[in-house]
Design a protein around this motif. Sequence first.
Motif, PDB file in Angstrom:
ATOM      1  N   LEU A  61       0.838  -1.202   0.000  1.00 35.94           N
ATOM      2  CA  LEU A  61       0.000   0.000   0.000  1.00 35.94           C
ATOM      3  C   LEU A  61       0.869   1.247   0.000  1.00 35.94           C
ATOM      4  O   LEU A  61       1.901   1.288   0.689  1.00 35.94           O
ATOM      5  N   HIS A  62       0.456   2.259  -0.742  1.00 35.71           N
ATOM      6  CA  HIS A  62       1.115   3.566  -0.729  1.00 35.71           C
ATOM      7  C   HIS A  62       0.101   4.576  -0.224  1.00 35.71           C
ATOM      8  O   HIS A  62      -0.983   4.714  -0.793  1.00 35.71           O
ATOM      9  N   ALA A  63       0.430   5.256   0.863  1.00 38.92           N
ATOM     10  CA  ALA A  63      -0.430   6.301   1.418  1.00 38.92           C
ATOM     11  C   ALA A  63       0.277   7.635   1.196  1.00 38.92           C
ATOM     12  O   ALA A  63       1.328   7.885   1.777  1.00 38.92           O
ATOM     13  N   PRO A  64      -0.262   8.502   0.326  1.00 38.30           N
ATOM     14  CA  PRO A  64       0.400   9.758   0.020  1.00 38.30           C
ATOM     15  C   PRO A  64       0.493  10.695   1.223  1.00 38.30           C
ATOM     16  O   PRO A  64      -0.298  10.591   2.169  1.00 38.30           O
ATOM     17  N   ALA A  65       1.443  11.612   1.178  1.00 34.37           N
ATOM     18  CA  ALA A  65       1.581  12.626   2.215  1.00 34.37           C
ATOM     19  C   ALA A  65       0.255  13.362   2.371  1.00 34.37           C
ATOM     20  O   ALA A  65      -0.420  13.658   1.387  1.00 34.37           O
ATOM     21  N   GLY A  66      -0.126  13.608   3.615  1.00 36.56           N
ATOM     22  CA  GLY A  66      -1.369  14.309   3.902  1.00 36.56           C
ATOM     23  C   GLY A  66      -2.572  13.401   4.040  1.00 36.56           C
ATOM     24  O   GLY A  66      -3.624  13.833   4.509  1.00 36.56           O
ATOM     25  N   SER A  67      -2.451  12.131   3.635  1.00 37.05           N
ATOM     26  CA  SER A  67      -3.571  11.196   3.791  1.00 37.05           C
ATOM     27  C   SER A  67      -3.547  10.624   5.206  1.00 37.05           C
ATOM     28  O   SER A  67      -2.591  10.812   5.959  1.00 37.05           O
ATOM     29  N   TRP A  68      -4.614   9.930   5.572  1.00 35.13           N
ATOM     30  CA  TRP A  68      -4.679   9.326   6.900  1.00 35.13           C
ATOM     31  C   TRP A  68      -5.531   8.061   6.854  1.00 35.13           C
ATOM     32  O   TRP A  68      -6.281   7.845   5.907  1.00 35.13           O
ATOM     33  N   HIS A  69      -5.377   7.253   7.884  1.00 36.46           N
ATOM     34  CA  HIS A  69      -6.210   6.072   8.061  1.00 36.46           C
ATOM     35  C   HIS A  69      -6.249   5.726   9.552  1.00 36.46           C
ATOM     36  O   HIS A  69      -5.592   6.387  10.354  1.00 36.46           O
ATOM     37  N   VAL A  70      -7.021   4.701   9.891  1.00 39.00           N
ATOM     38  CA  VAL A  70      -7.097   4.231  11.274  1.00 39.00           C
ATOM     39  C   VAL A  70      -6.672   2.764  11.268  1.00 39.00           C
ATOM     40  O   VAL A  70      -7.487   1.868  11.058  1.00 39.00           O
ATOM     41  N   PRO A  71      -5.372   2.494  11.460  1.00 39.97           N
ATOM     42  CA  PRO A  71      -4.864   1.120  11.411  1.00 39.97           C
ATOM     43  C   PRO A  71      -5.511   0.227  12.464  1.00 39.97           C
ATOM     44  O   PRO A  71      -5.702   0.634  13.611  1.00 39.97           O
ATOM     45  N   GLN A  72      -5.821  -0.999  12.039  1.00 38.68           N
ATOM     46  CA  GLN A  72      -6.446  -1.968  12.924  1.00 38.68           C
ATOM     47  C   GLN A  72      -6.392  -3.353  12.297  1.00 38.68           C
ATOM     48  O   GLN A  72      -6.051  -3.491  11.122  1.00 38.68           O
ATOM     49  N   SER A  73      -6.733  -4.364  13.091  1.00 35.49           N
ATOM     50  CA  SER A  73      -6.778  -5.722  12.560  1.00 35.49           C
ATOM     51  C   SER A  73      -7.675  -6.581  13.435  1.00 35.49           C
ATOM     52  O   SER A  73      -7.480  -6.637  14.649  1.00 35.49           O
ATOM     53  N   ALA A  74      -8.643  -7.222  12.820  1.00 35.05           N
ATOM     54  CA  ALA A  74      -9.533  -8.123  13.565  1.00 35.05           C
ATOM     55  C   ALA A  74      -8.803  -9.393  13.984  1.00 35.05           C
ATOM     56  O   ALA A  74      -9.016  -9.911  15.079  1.00 35.05           O
ATOM     57  N   GLU A  75      -7.922  -9.897  13.105  1.00 32.52           N
ATOM     58  CA  GLU A  75      -7.246 -11.169  13.401  1.00 32.52           C
ATOM     59  C   GLU A  75      -5.776 -11.022  13.755  1.00 32.52           C
ATOM     60  O   GLU A  75      -5.123 -11.985  14.116  1.00 32.52           O
ATOM     61  N   GLY A  76      -5.239  -9.806  13.636  1.00 34.58           N
ATOM     62  CA  GLY A  76      -3.836  -9.547  13.903  1.00 34.58           C
ATOM     63  C   GLY A  76      -3.030  -9.526  12.616  1.00 34.58           C
ATOM     64  O   GLY A  76      -3.409 -10.169  11.627  1.00 34.58           O
ATOM     65  N   CYS A  77      -1.948  -8.765  12.618  1.00 36.43           N
ATOM     66  CA  CYS A  77      -1.094  -8.692  11.425  1.00 36.43           C
ATOM     67  C   CYS A  77       0.283  -8.157  11.784  1.00 36.43           C
ATOM     68  O   CYS A  77       0.489  -7.581  12.854  1.00 36.43           O
ATOM     69  N   VAL A  78       1.208  -8.367  10.850  1.00 38.58           N
ATOM     70  CA  VAL A  78       2.555  -7.815  10.933  1.00 38.58           C
ATOM     71  C   VAL A  78       2.777  -7.014   9.659  1.00 38.58           C
ATOM     72  O   VAL A  78       2.505  -7.503   8.553  1.00 38.58           O
ATOM     73  N   LEU A  79       3.278  -5.785   9.822  1.00 39.59           N
ATOM     74  CA  LEU A  79       3.489  -4.878   8.695  1.00 39.59           C
ATOM     75  C   LEU A  79       4.943  -4.428   8.635  1.00 39.59           C
ATOM     76  O   LEU A  79       5.576  -4.222   9.671  1.00 39.59           O
ATOM     77  N   PHE A  80       5.460  -4.255   7.424  1.00 37.38           N
ATOM     78  CA  PHE A  80       6.721  -3.560   7.228  1.00 37.38           C
ATOM     79  C   PHE A  80       6.359  -2.170   6.746  1.00 37.38           C
ATOM     80  O   PHE A  80       5.623  -2.015   5.767  1.00 37.38           O
ATOM     81  N   LEU A  81       6.840  -1.147   7.443  1.00 39.27           N
ATOM     82  CA  LEU A  81       6.532   0.245   7.113  1.00 39.27           C
ATOM     83  C   LEU A  81       7.792   0.974   6.690  1.00 39.27           C
ATOM     84  O   LEU A  81       8.853   0.800   7.296  1.00 39.27           O
ATOM     85  N   PHE A  82       7.663   1.803   5.666  1.00 38.67           N
ATOM     86  CA  PHE A  82       8.776   2.641   5.218  1.00 38.67           C
ATOM     87  C   PHE A  82       8.260   4.057   4.996  1.00 38.67           C
ATOM     88  O   PHE A  82       7.217   4.257   4.377  1.00 38.67           O
ATOM     89  N   TYR A  83       8.979   4.993   5.569  1.00 41.52           N
ATOM     90  CA  TYR A  83       8.662   6.418   5.441  1.00 41.52           C
ATOM     91  C   TYR A  83       9.837   7.091   4.734  1.00 41.52           C
ATOM     92  O   TYR A  83      10.831   7.417   5.380  1.00 41.52           O
TER      93      TYR A  83
END
Length: 86
Positions: A61-83
Motif C-alpha cells: 500500500l502507498h499512502a500519500p503525504a497528507g492522507s490518513w487512516h485508522v490502522p487496525q486488525s480483527a485477526e492480527g497482522c505484521v506490517l513492514f513500514l517505510f517512510y
Amino acid sequence: PGITVQPLWRGANGAKAAVTTIAAGAVWDGEDLHDPGPEEVYVVSGVFNDGVNDYTAGTFLHAPAGSWHVPQSAEGCVLFLFYPEG
C-alpha cells in the motif's frame, strides 16, 4: 494497546523503516496522519484494515503525504513500514 512498533533503520534525511505488529482486535488510537511524507506499507502476515478495507498478506500500500487512516486488525497482522521522508 496491542500495537507495537519496532524501529529498524533511520536515515540522515529522516527516512525510517519499522516493523509494526497489530494484535487481534487492536485499533490505532485516532487518525494516523502521514506527515511530512508518504507511508509505504507491506503486509507481511495476517490481515490489515485501514478503517475501510481489509488487506491480506502480500499486499503493498502507498499512502500519500497528507492522507490518513485508522490502522487496525480483527485477526492480527505484521506490517513492514517505510517512510521515505520521515
